[in-house]
Design a protein around this motif. Sequence first.
Motif, short mmCIF file in Angstrom:
data_model
loop_
_atom_site.label_atom_id
_atom_site.label_comp_id
_atom_site.label_asym_id
_atom_site.label_seq_id
_atom_site.Cartn_x
_atom_site.Cartn_y
_atom_site.Cartn_z
N ARG A 501 -75.07 37.33 80.66
CA ARG A 501 -74.17 37.26 81.80
C ARG A 501 -73.06 38.30 81.69
NH1 ARG A 501 -71.07 32.15 84.60
NH2 ARG A 501 -70.97 33.17 86.63
N LEU A 502 -72.58 38.54 80.48
CA LEU A 502 -71.56 39.56 80.29
C LEU A 502 -72.07 40.92 80.72
CD1 LEU A 502 -68.79 40.47 79.18
CD2 LEU A 502 -69.87 40.63 76.91
N ARG A 503 -73.31 41.22 80.37
CA ARG A 503 -73.88 42.50 80.77
C ARG A 503 -73.97 42.60 82.29
NH1 ARG A 503 -79.72 45.12 78.86
NH2 ARG A 503 -79.93 46.57 80.60
N ALA A 522 -70.20 35.45 90.47
CA ALA A 522 -71.35 34.97 91.26
C ALA A 522 -72.50 35.95 91.16
CB ALA A 522 -70.93 34.78 92.72
N ALA A 523 -72.19 37.24 91.19
CA ALA A 523 -73.24 38.26 91.08
C ALA A 523 -73.89 38.23 89.71
CB ALA A 523 -72.66 39.64 91.36
N SER A 524 -73.13 37.79 88.70
CA SER A 524 -73.67 37.80 87.34
C SER A 524 -74.71 36.70 87.14
CB SER A 524 -72.55 37.65 86.31
OG SER A 524 -72.01 36.34 86.32
N PHE A 525 -74.82 35.76 88.10
CA PHE A 525 -75.87 34.76 88.02
C PHE A 525 -77.21 35.31 88.49
CE2 PHE A 525 -72.55 31.38 88.01
CZ PHE A 525 -73.03 30.68 86.92
N ALA A 526 -77.16 36.39 89.27
CA ALA A 526 -78.39 36.89 89.90
C ALA A 526 -79.18 37.76 88.94
CB ALA A 526 -78.02 37.70 91.15
N THR A 527 -80.47 37.75 89.10
CA THR A 527 -81.41 38.60 88.37
C THR A 527 -81.13 38.60 86.88
OG1 THR A 527 -81.29 40.04 90.30
CG2 THR A 527 -82.62 40.80 88.45
N PRO A 528 -81.29 37.46 86.22
CA PRO A 528 -81.03 37.42 84.78
C PRO A 528 -81.91 38.41 84.03
CG PRO A 528 -81.33 35.21 85.67
CD PRO A 528 -81.75 36.18 86.75
N THR A 529 -81.33 39.05 83.04
CA THR A 529 -82.12 39.94 82.19
C THR A 529 -82.87 39.12 81.17
OG1 THR A 529 -80.25 40.18 80.70
CG2 THR A 529 -80.47 41.82 82.44
#
Length: 541
Positions: A501-503, A522-529
Amino acid sequence: MEQGAAFLDAGANSLQITRFTYLLRREFGVGLPIRTVFDAGSLGAVADLVSAARRGDPGSGPRPPEAGPRRTERRPDPLPLSPGQARLWHLNQLDPGPAYHVPLLIPVDGPVDPDGLRAALSALVERHESLRTIFPVLNGEPVQHVLAPGDCPLALRTQRVEPDGIDVAVREAVAEPFDLTRQAPLRAWLLRGRSDLAGSVLVLVVHHIACDGWSVGPLARDLAAAYRAVLAGRAEAPREAPAQYADFTVWQDRAFGAGADSAGPAADQLAFWEKTLADLPAELPGLYDRPRTPGARMGGGSGSVGAFWPAALHRELVALARGNGATLFMVLQAGVAAVLAESAAATDLPLGTVTAGRSDPRWEEAIGFFVNSLTLRTDTSGDPSFAGLLDRVRSTVLAAFEHQDVPFERVVERLNPPRSLGRNPLFQTVVVLQNIPWPTVDLGVRPAHVIVPHNGAVKFDLLLEFWERRDPAGELFGLTCDAEYDPRLYDRGTVVGVLGRLRRFLTAAAGDPGLSLSRLLAASFATPTAHPARTERNPAP
């Protein structure tokens, strides 16, 4: 914001700018605040500030402690421990396990001369008093006692090992306890392959009371120089003896000890921390998967996760920092604060970091426990933009660096927070960007990097340690992060999730730092690496 741009564009970081201000004080007799130098942005502007200060207009800012001599002519007897040493000594008495053992592995390619290594190690110990200092008890208190070189013989233990047996041999070496009251804080092993041509590994284990990360550089350089001299059949060329850690202890005690001027720099710095950290949360339990076990101690087994961020993101984050008059560390610290603050449902987040404790260049070539801890209190309230949060973090970091000389232990004594053997006081999560010069050692056919394997013990609830990678031309090549965590508090999946999530959060922030934290989170929830790949510990910078 363009402050500091010229220095930052040249690749300077907070540590280098801090050391620059100490050089200005030593050479010109002026004590410019670190933030003033940071904001000046160019050498010409700094020159104008120095001229103004010498005319009697020093500007505002905390007073730095007075500079001491390179060598203390007369040391007190008995010689006290530094506050940091005293903390480590007491922890060693409670548990002599490997939590504060620093293992250094030096691969040696090709034939090796054990007798030459023994002679080189003896020269190293003779040159650096900290490696031959014991800590006996006198009148109920530990003291430093520097042994004469002849009273501190260093044995080099040698053993043959198969390639798959090296890890086991290293773990056994690291696990062997130190009795600091009567044993020197350095041990050495030479692990040899089945033949001299198969390569060897020199293993040094130093107790943290005598060594820190920066110390690895002078240790490696002096060892290699002594070994080359032995192999060449000559005495090593005389060099000026470095400042010794005992002299630093005397200087620190004079500046910040019980007898320090009550109206001097120590009082100023302590007053800053007392005001800045007033009513600090003891901990943020919402971060954890499990509550802290009553009575548990720090120092148990640790978990670890590694991640690699590619060169493109590395460059974007450096550009983000420079565009906002900040450093890469400030960007990383702001990102960690935002992500963890949401997890903890809090807006007042204490994060720790460490400094080299060598702001004054006189200590550059010394070996010892100089490192100091700082508490960075981060305010994420009001849903600011990332640029706004970064501006807050920038102010917090620079103010902390202005007041970094006072030992962390003195700050803890002054604030007197609730204590627990299972929790670091003031902060439990640490963010570090390693920018110390990482050495290579030439003991064989080719130079080799010093490797520092983990000693298997946890010191904080969560430690995020970042390293900048560069290619052979010195260009940015990517960031690695070693995350160490207490498995009694965190599940591995939680820490993997934090890194992922930090990335994603920082990628979004680099794209538009004007967005609010809530939108970026909110954007950091999308498309998890995918789960970050495991990386090698402390890669070459």
